[in-house]
Design a protein around this motif. Structure first.
Motif, short mmCIF file in Angstrom:
data_model
loop_
_atom_site.label_atom_id
_atom_site.label_comp_id
_atom_site.label_asym_id
_atom_site.label_seq_id
_atom_site.Cartn_x
_atom_site.Cartn_y
_atom_site.Cartn_z
N ALA A 97 23.05 37.48 -11.08
CA ALA A 97 21.78 36.59 -10.51
C ALA A 97 20.83 37.38 -9.87
O ALA A 97 19.43 36.81 -10.49
CB ALA A 97 22.29 36.02 -8.65
N PHE A 98 20.18 38.15 -8.90
CA PHE A 98 18.45 38.52 -9.16
C PHE A 98 18.14 38.59 -10.53
O PHE A 98 16.76 38.68 -10.59
CB PHE A 98 18.97 39.65 -8.35
N VAL A 99 18.82 39.23 -11.16
CA VAL A 99 18.44 40.03 -11.97
C VAL A 99 18.21 38.86 -13.52
O VAL A 99 17.01 38.42 -14.32
CB VAL A 99 19.47 40.85 -13.11
N LEU A 100 19.05 37.59 -13.27
CA LEU A 100 18.65 36.71 -14.59
C LEU A 100 17.33 35.77 -13.73
O LEU A 100 16.48 35.00 -14.23
CB LEU A 100 19.51 35.78 -14.08
N GLY A 101 17.10 36.00 -12.47
CA GLY A 101 15.71 35.47 -11.59
C GLY A 101 14.42 35.80 -12.00
O GLY A 101 13.89 35.50 -12.54
N LEU A 102 14.82 37.41 -12.39
CA LEU A 102 14.27 38.28 -12.73
C LEU A 102 13.26 37.53 -14.16
O LEU A 102 12.07 37.89 -15.02
CB LEU A 102 13.99 39.69 -12.91
N LEU A 103 14.45 37.74 -15.13
CA LEU A 103 14.51 37.51 -16.62
C LEU A 103 13.52 36.03 -16.38
O LEU A 103 12.81 36.26 -17.44
CB LEU A 103 16.02 37.70 -17.15
N VAL A 104 14.03 35.28 -15.66
CA VAL A 104 13.02 33.87 -15.51
C VAL A 104 11.39 34.25 -15.60
O VAL A 104 10.99 33.72 -16.24
CB VAL A 104 13.72 32.88 -14.61
N LEU A 105 10.66 34.82 -14.29
CA LEU A 105 10.01 35.42 -14.41
C LEU A 105 9.06 36.33 -16.02
O LEU A 105 8.26 35.73 -16.20
CB LEU A 105 9.65 35.55 -13.27
N ALA A 164 12.51 26.46 -8.94
CA ALA A 164 13.53 25.85 -8.21
C ALA A 164 14.94 27.02 -7.80
O ALA A 164 14.65 26.96 -6.63
CB ALA A 164 13.22 24.69 -7.66
N LEU A 165 14.71 27.35 -9.29
CA LEU A 165 16.59 27.10 -9.16
C LEU A 165 17.09 29.34 -8.58
O LEU A 165 17.60 29.24 -8.24
CB LEU A 165 17.44 27.23 -10.45
N VAL A 166 15.80 29.11 -8.93
CA VAL A 166 15.67 30.41 -9.17
C VAL A 166 15.21 30.93 -7.13
O VAL A 166 16.27 31.83 -6.56
CB VAL A 166 13.96 31.64 -9.51
N LEU A 167 14.86 30.12 -6.97
CA LEU A 167 14.73 30.60 -5.23
C LEU A 167 15.50 30.08 -4.21
O LEU A 167 15.76 30.93 -3.17
CB LEU A 167 12.87 29.34 -5.24
N VAL A 168 16.42 29.28 -5.00
CA VAL A 168 17.96 29.48 -4.33
C VAL A 168 18.77 29.96 -4.84
O VAL A 168 19.12 31.10 -3.41
CB VAL A 168 18.29 27.38 -4.86
N VAL A 179 28.98 33.84 -7.56
CA VAL A 179 29.12 32.52 -9.27
C VAL A 179 27.54 31.90 -8.87
O VAL A 179 27.38 31.71 -9.88
CB VAL A 179 29.95 32.44 -9.40
N ALA A 180 28.17 31.32 -7.88
CA ALA A 180 27.11 29.86 -8.38
C ALA A 180 25.92 30.04 -8.16
O ALA A 180 24.96 29.61 -9.06
CB ALA A 180 27.08 28.86 -7.13
N ALA A 181 25.20 31.45 -7.71
CA ALA A 181 24.13 31.72 -7.43
C ALA A 181 23.73 32.33 -9.17
O ALA A 181 22.31 32.57 -9.47
CB ALA A 181 23.56 33.19 -6.52
N CYS A 182 24.14 33.03 -9.81
CA CYS A 182 24.17 33.70 -10.73
C CYS A 182 24.07 32.15 -11.80
O CYS A 182 23.15 32.76 -12.55
CB CYS A 182 25.27 34.23 -11.64
N LEU A 183 24.81 31.14 -11.38
CA LEU A 183 24.89 30.30 -12.78
C LEU A 183 22.93 29.68 -12.39
O LEU A 183 22.76 28.82 -13.25
CB LEU A 183 25.86 28.83 -11.95
N LEU A 184 22.89 29.20 -11.26
CA LEU A 184 21.80 28.57 -10.64
C LEU A 184 20.77 29.73 -11.55
O LEU A 184 20.40 29.42 -12.13
CB LEU A 184 21.35 28.95 -9.56
N SER A 185 21.03 30.79 -11.56
CA SER A 185 19.70 31.46 -12.70
C SER A 185 19.76 31.61 -13.23
O SER A 185 18.91 31.05 -14.38
CB SER A 185 20.13 33.42 -11.57
N GLY A 186 20.93 31.30 -14.38
CA GLY A 186 21.63 31.41 -15.47
C GLY A 186 20.75 30.34 -16.17
O GLY A 186 20.20 29.86 -17.41
N PHE A 187 20.90 28.84 -15.68
CA PHE A 187 20.89 27.78 -15.64
C PHE A 187 19.06 27.42 -16.10
O PHE A 187 18.52 27.45 -16.60
CB PHE A 187 21.18 26.44 -14.68
N GLY A 188 17.89 28.35 -14.81
CA GLY A 188 16.97 29.16 -14.59
C GLY A 188 16.85 29.25 -16.49
O GLY A 188 15.49 28.42 -16.67
N VAL A 189 17.63 30.42 -16.45
CA VAL A 189 16.88 30.59 -18.17
C VAL A 189 17.32 29.69 -18.93
O VAL A 189 16.37 29.70 -20.07
CB VAL A 189 17.91 32.08 -18.19
#
Lengths: 304, 213
Positions: free
Chosen positions: A141-149, A178-182, A289-299
């Motif tokens: 989840a953290f890495v996917l968030g970084l990927l968005v950025l 916003a998804l990454v933030l959550v 898993v929900a956090a991963c999905l949120l970040s992944g959805f952001g990507v």
């Protein structure tokens, strides 16, 4: 000259004020509970006390047991230096430093878990198993968030990814951010073992996750662990603050903004801890898993 | 304007995941109600001129989905003495992952659709497919009859999302009819749940698979 000022504020603020965050959180929790609560500076007193004490090492433990707290603290400290807090860039900044950040956090966790296993206590083994299980769900989840950025800023350097252009991305790709933030807020709670994922104040070994891993550490080693935990909270808090309040171009003004943001994070943490009950242990992976999905959805939204 | 709208659509999709992942029936009801209200105010963002009839329909939809139906379902839980856990057939994590897979496929699929240019940039179409998919998941993978009502509601929300594209072309009578259908459907299901719970000890749909003389 400007960088020297920035870097010294960075070091002073991060290493000096990190334990304050937990004090503010505890004060907020006490206020919710109608208590006076420990002083805001309680963690400083604790650390001063612990570093004056002697250590007790079990005869069954090896060097690994000593290495755990040391590596945990050092990795957190380097992570703090990698983070761009305010102004231009972080004290240590190079291409690919997000990877370094993630791996340093992983390394610290590996050594803490190994030190816990080293004691041979079944409780600590259980805690280590839980910690690692949740971490392997929290890390994506953290890495996917970084990927968005990284995708947004088209660079792979934390100072640029969380740089001044972030403000424009909030208007062009606000949904992803916003998804990454959550997602990162969930990660903040998990990684720092806060309610609803773990209770830092629990006294029952069977319900502990992180606390149980450090039961056998005493004296300066425990001090290092507590300080390392404070730094870790600072790291994730600062990441979230930086995400919400992108730096303005006017350098020094960012520092008060960061301090206010961190204060908000600490109080928010106290509010969450006071108003929520702990999750059942089996439900925690679901949220991660929900956090991963949120970040992944952001990507996915960015790739569309 | 469209930026805020996109965020709202994503909130609606996130509510799908909440409905799939929450373990208490009341949580699912809240998620569906919130989604209904959210969808109810969507026409405000798409069409600048709604007219009196539009506003009236919007108000009816919001009140019906946000207040009347949830209250009705909660009443049904209380009356029929249903236990509060959802009891899924596939685990929560699997259904979350299936929902995510469906959402990703919806994004891919809707990019291949020959949409008008003003609609391609919107997230409406993928969100609508994703919501319909969530509704199907909910209908097929949950044991309790009340969860099937909720799945049906989510399914309808998905169709409504798609219908938003055609709001100008779609006669209001049709939409009012859909709302009426929905209300009647939930009403009938409520009565059925009540009867099942009176006849049998549980409302698990597993018990409905055998027919007896």
């Amino acid at each position: 000259m400007d960088t020297v000022i920035h870097n010294s504020i960075h070091v002073l603020l991060a290493f000096g004020l990190a334990p304050l965050l937990l004090g503010i959180t505890n004060k907020t929790k006490a206020a919710f509970g109608g208590r006076v609560g420990p002083p805001v500076l309680q963690l400083y007193y604790d650390l001063a006390k612990l570093f004056r004490k002697g250590s007790v090492f079990s005869t069954t433990t090896t060097w690994m047991f000593c290495a755990g707290p040391v590596v945990g603290l050092v990795t957190s400290a380097i992570c703090v230096l990698l983070l761009p807090l305010a102004g231009g860039s972080a004290p240590i900044s190079f291409l690919g430093d997000p990877i370094m950040l993630v791996y340093l956090l992983g390394l610290g966790r590996f050594f803490t878990a190994s030190a816990a296993l080293d004691t041979g206590s079944p409780f600590e083994g259980m805690g280590a198993a839980r910690e690692v299980t949740f971490a392997c769900l929290a890390e994506p989840a953290f890495v996917l968030g970084l990927l968005v950025l990284a995708r947004l800023s088209d660079s792979f350097q934390l100072s640029t990814m969380l740089g001044t252009s972030l403000a424009t991305y909030w208007s062009s790709a606000g949904a992803s951010l916003a998804l990454v933030l959550v997602s990162w807020s969930i990660i903040l709670l998990t990684e720092n073992c806060r309610i609803p994922f773990d209770d830092p104040n629990t006294h029952l070994e069977l319900t502990m996750i992180h606390e149980v891993m450090v039961l056998d550490h005493s004296g300066p080693a425990l001090g290092m662990i507590l300080y390392g935990a404070a730094l870790k909270l600072f790291i994730f808090g600062a990441l979230i603050v930086r995400l919400v309040f992108p730096p303005t171009s006017s350098g020094l003004l960012d520092w008060p903004l960061l301090a206010v943001g961190l204060l908000g994070v600490a109080i928010g943490l106290g509010v969450v801890e006071s108003t929520m009950a702990r999750l059942r242990l089996t439900h925690i992976p679901l949220f991660l898993v929900a956090a991963c999905l949120l970040s992944g959805f952001g990507v996915i939204l960015l790739l569309r | 304007m469209f930026q805020i709208f996109d965020v709202l659509i994503i909130v609606a999709v996130a509510l799908n995941f909440m409905a799939l992942g929450v373990s208490r029936i009341r949580g699912v009801i809240n998620a569906v109600a919130l989604q209904g209200v959210l969808l109810g105010i969507f026409p405000l963002f798409i069409h600048s001129e709604l007219g009196l009839r539009g506003f009236a329909l919007m108000a009816v939809a919001v009140i019906l989905k946000g207040r009347v139906i949830p209250a009705f379902l909660i009443e049904a839980i209380r009356e029929a003495d249903i236990r509060h856990e959802v009891q899924p057939i596939v685990s929560f994590i699997t259904s979350l992952l299936l929902g995510a897979l469906g959402t990703a496929l919806a994004l891919v699929f809707s990019s291949t659709l020959p949409l008008t240019t003003e609609h391609t940039s919107l997230l409406l179409v993928p969100a609508s497919f994703s919501t319909v998919w969530t509704g199907f998941l909910m209908l097929t993978t949950r044991r309790k009859a009340i969860m099937q009502v909720l799945g049906f509601l989510i399914l309808e929300n998905g169709i409504l999302l798609f219908g938003l594209l055609l709001l100008e072309a779609m006669p209001f009578l049709v939409e009012a009819g859909v709302l009426l259908d929905l209300f009647t459907g939930v009403f009938v299901m409520g009565i059925i749940i009540h009867h099942i719970s009176r006849e049998f000890s549980s409302i698990s749909t597993d018990d409905l698979s055998e027919l007896k003389e």
